[in-house]
Structures are given as structure tokens and as C-alpha cells.
Design an enzyme around this catalytic site. Structure first.
Site, PDB file in Angstrom:
ATOM      1  N   PRO A 152       0.820  -1.206   0.000  1.00  0.00           N
ATOM      2  CA  PRO A 152       0.000   0.000   0.000  1.00  0.00           C
ATOM      3  C   PRO A 152       0.860   1.265   0.000  1.00  0.00           C
ATOM      4  O   PRO A 152       1.659   1.486   0.889  1.00  0.00           O
ATOM      5  CB  PRO A 152      -0.794  -0.119   1.311  1.00  0.00           C
ATOM      6  CG  PRO A 152      -0.787  -1.572   1.625  1.00  0.00           C
ATOM      7  CD  PRO A 152       0.521  -2.081   1.119  1.00  0.00           C
ATOM      8  N   GLU A 153       0.693   2.058  -1.028  1.00  0.00           N
ATOM      9  CA  GLU A 153       1.293   3.388  -1.045  1.00  0.00           C
ATOM     10  C   GLU A 153       0.131   4.349  -0.932  1.00  0.00           C
ATOM     11  O   GLU A 153      -1.006   3.927  -0.762  1.00  0.00           O
ATOM     12  CB  GLU A 153       2.091   3.602  -2.346  1.00  0.00           C
ATOM     13  CG  GLU A 153       3.304   2.697  -2.447  1.00  0.00           C
ATOM     14  CD  GLU A 153       4.587   3.454  -2.749  1.00  0.00           C
ATOM     15  OE1 GLU A 153       4.651   4.663  -2.502  1.00  0.00           O
ATOM     16  OE2 GLU A 153       5.532   2.819  -3.232  1.00  0.00           O
TER      17      GLU A 153
END
Length: 272
Positions: A2-3
Site C-alpha cells: 500500500p502506497e
DNA sequence: CGAAACTCCTGAGCGC
DNA sequence: TGCGCTCAGGAGTTTC
């Protein structure tokens, strides 16, 4: 992984919970980055009022309390019928009126904290500007990089400089601006900094629109994977051909992280 | 103070 | 088929 775009997508996917009341809280594995609060059952009877994002944190505001949540590297939320069998690494289930929220995180680098506790407050206090805010501009980044000798890639991944720029987007932004990732941060010209800022904003905005760049096990609250990975130009492409010039993408380690770049498009000597 | 190393954790990929 | 190894990586913490 997850960015920021995945966190934004995750937040959006949890919107159906807004207005619903918590009926039950079940913790199966409290040991994440930090322990899940042992009094999380306080949420029972509280209604979710709204969701916010700050850096890669999601803030969930309930009637009385609020949670600060981070997905770490392998965390994800899912909205499921409470009858659905739990999977391995489903560490937390929160039953709402209509549906159950589950937190799944194989590597357990994520965190779930009360917003009011000191630890959460100090985490928020040390965060820099949001990349998509007007406050993140060439002047701001120039001032932050001015006296830094560290590699520019490490600098733009520093949350005190700008938040939400992880390895994937740092790698891509430097590729598209033609800046070698190992260049000392203070060696960039104002023009390069300006282009880097624009590129970071462009890539993050595009990725948010597309639903986030999925690697491995990222899924949003609806169980959908993102698909931005199909458009990655440098990240994860070491040994493959540069999409722009055909040279072989190289990779070095900076700040303990793989850093892919094109030796032709991103020459080290440029303005060094 | 800045910079760099270290730390948490599991799954994927690989050689044998 | 399975063992043991290396790698991946967000970001806080520790050490210089």
C-alpha cells in the site's frame, strides 16, 4: 504494497460503513507494529462518522473515539458477511450493523491505535506536507533538500520532507524526470526540483484515479486489486529494457531499498 | 542535529 | 515434495 494511492482507495472503499453502528469487536492477533488497544471494544455502540487520510494513515472517527490506522506493507481491509470464514492473518473483525470489517495483514507491519493516545499523536506530529497539497512545491522541496547530502531518492521518501512517496512512486518519478536516484539531494537544480515535484503530483494523482498500484497482495475493501502496476516504467524492471531508450534497467540499493533506474535516461553525472 | 544501520514479519522465489 | 536460503519493504528506533 500500500502506497498513498492504495490508502486513498482503501479509505474510499470503506465509505459504506459511515453511519453504521459497531455491534462487536473481535481481536484475533493483537500484535501488529504496535499492540492493538486492548480496550478496542469501547467501539461497541459507537457509530462511524467519517474517514480521513493523512499521509498513509486512515483516521476513522466514531461517536466518542477515533482510530488511527496504517496498512504497513501487507495490510488490507475487507467488507464481508460476518458468516464468511476467517482467513489466515485476519487479525481483527469489527461487526457493523450491515456488514463486517476485517483487517488482514500477513506481515503485521500495520498499526491500529486510538487517535488520542500519545504514540498516535507523536506519529502525526512528525509528518511533513501532503504531496498533492499546494504547500508541496518547488520552493518547499528546495528548502528541504538544500543541505542534505543523502541520495535524492532517500530524501523524497523521508516523511518529514513530504509524506506518501514510497519506493514505487519515488522510483517512477525519478525515472520520468531523468534524475539518477543516487544524486546527492543538494545537487539538484531548481529546475530539476520543480520537475520532480510536478512528476510526483502527476504520478500520484494518476495512480489514485486508476485505483492504486498493486503488488502482491494489495486489495481494497471490496476485494478488488489495483492495476497501476501495468504501467510501471522502472520499479521492479531491473534487467529489462528501458521503455524510453531500450537500455537495460539497472538497480542499486539506497537506504536499504532496491532502486531501479535507467543508466542512460538518468545519468549520474548530470548536473552533479 | 543529520545520516546510516537496525528492526519488526511472512510469503514468494529459487537452488538443490 | 520440501528444505533452507535470500529478498521484499514502511517507517519508527537506535546508534553513531
Amino acid at each position: 504494497m500500500p502506497e498513498l494511492p492504495e490508502v486513498e482507495t482503501t479509505k474510499a472503499s470503506l465509505a459504506p460503513l459511515i453511519g453504521q453502528r459497531v455491534e462487536q469487536v473481535s481481536i484475533y492477533q493483537a500484535s501488529l507494529r504496535w499492540q492493538i488497544p486492548n480496550d478496542l471494544a469501547r467501539l461497541q455502540g459507537q457509530t462511524l462518522q467519517f474517514l480521513n487520510r493523512r499521509a498513509k494513515y486512515i483516521v476513522a472517527r466514531f461517536t466518542e473515539d477515533a482510530l488511527l490506522m496504517h496498512l504497513g506493507m501487507s495490510g488490507s481491509f475487507a467488507l464481508l458477511p460476518a458468516t464468511q470464514e476467517r482467513r489466515k492473518h485476519d487479525h481483527l473483525c469489527i461487526d457493523f450493523e450491515q456488514i463486517q470489517l476485517r483487517y488482514h495483514d500477513p506481515r503485521r507491519f500495520g498499526s491500529i491505535l486510538w487517535l488520542h493516545e500519545p504514540r498516535a499523536q507523536s506519529l502525526l506530529a512528525s509528518l511533513g506536507v501532503e504531496p498533492l497539497d499546494d504547500a508541496f512545491n518547488a520552493e518547499h522541496l528546495a528548502a528541504k533538500l538544500q543541505h542534505k547530502k543523502i541520495a535524492v531518492k532517500v530524501a523524497i521518501m523521508d516523511n518529514a520532507v513530504v509524506v506518501g512517496v514510497g519506493n514505487i512512486y519515488a522510483t517512477e518519478a525519478l525515472f520520468y524526470t531523468g534524475i539518477h536516484p543516487a544524486r546527492p539531494a543538494s545537487s539538484l537544480t531548481l529546475d530539476e526540483i520543480s520537475r520532480l515535484v510536478s512528476e510526483i503530483k502527476r504520478i500520484l494523482s494518476q495512480a489514485i484515479q486508476l485505483g492504486g498500484s498493486t503488488l502482491r497482495d494489495y486489495v481494497n475493501g471490496q476485494g478488488e486489486t489495483g492495476y497501476f502496476q501495468q504501467t510501471l516504467a522502472a520499479y521492479g524492471r531491473a534487467g529489462e529494457d528501458c521503455i524510453r531508450c531500450g537500455a537495460m534497467i539497472d538497480s542499486i540499493r539506497l537506504g536499504q531499498r532496491a532502486s531501479a533506474f535507467c543508466p542512460v535516461c538518468q545519468p549520474i553525472g548530470k548536473n552533479c
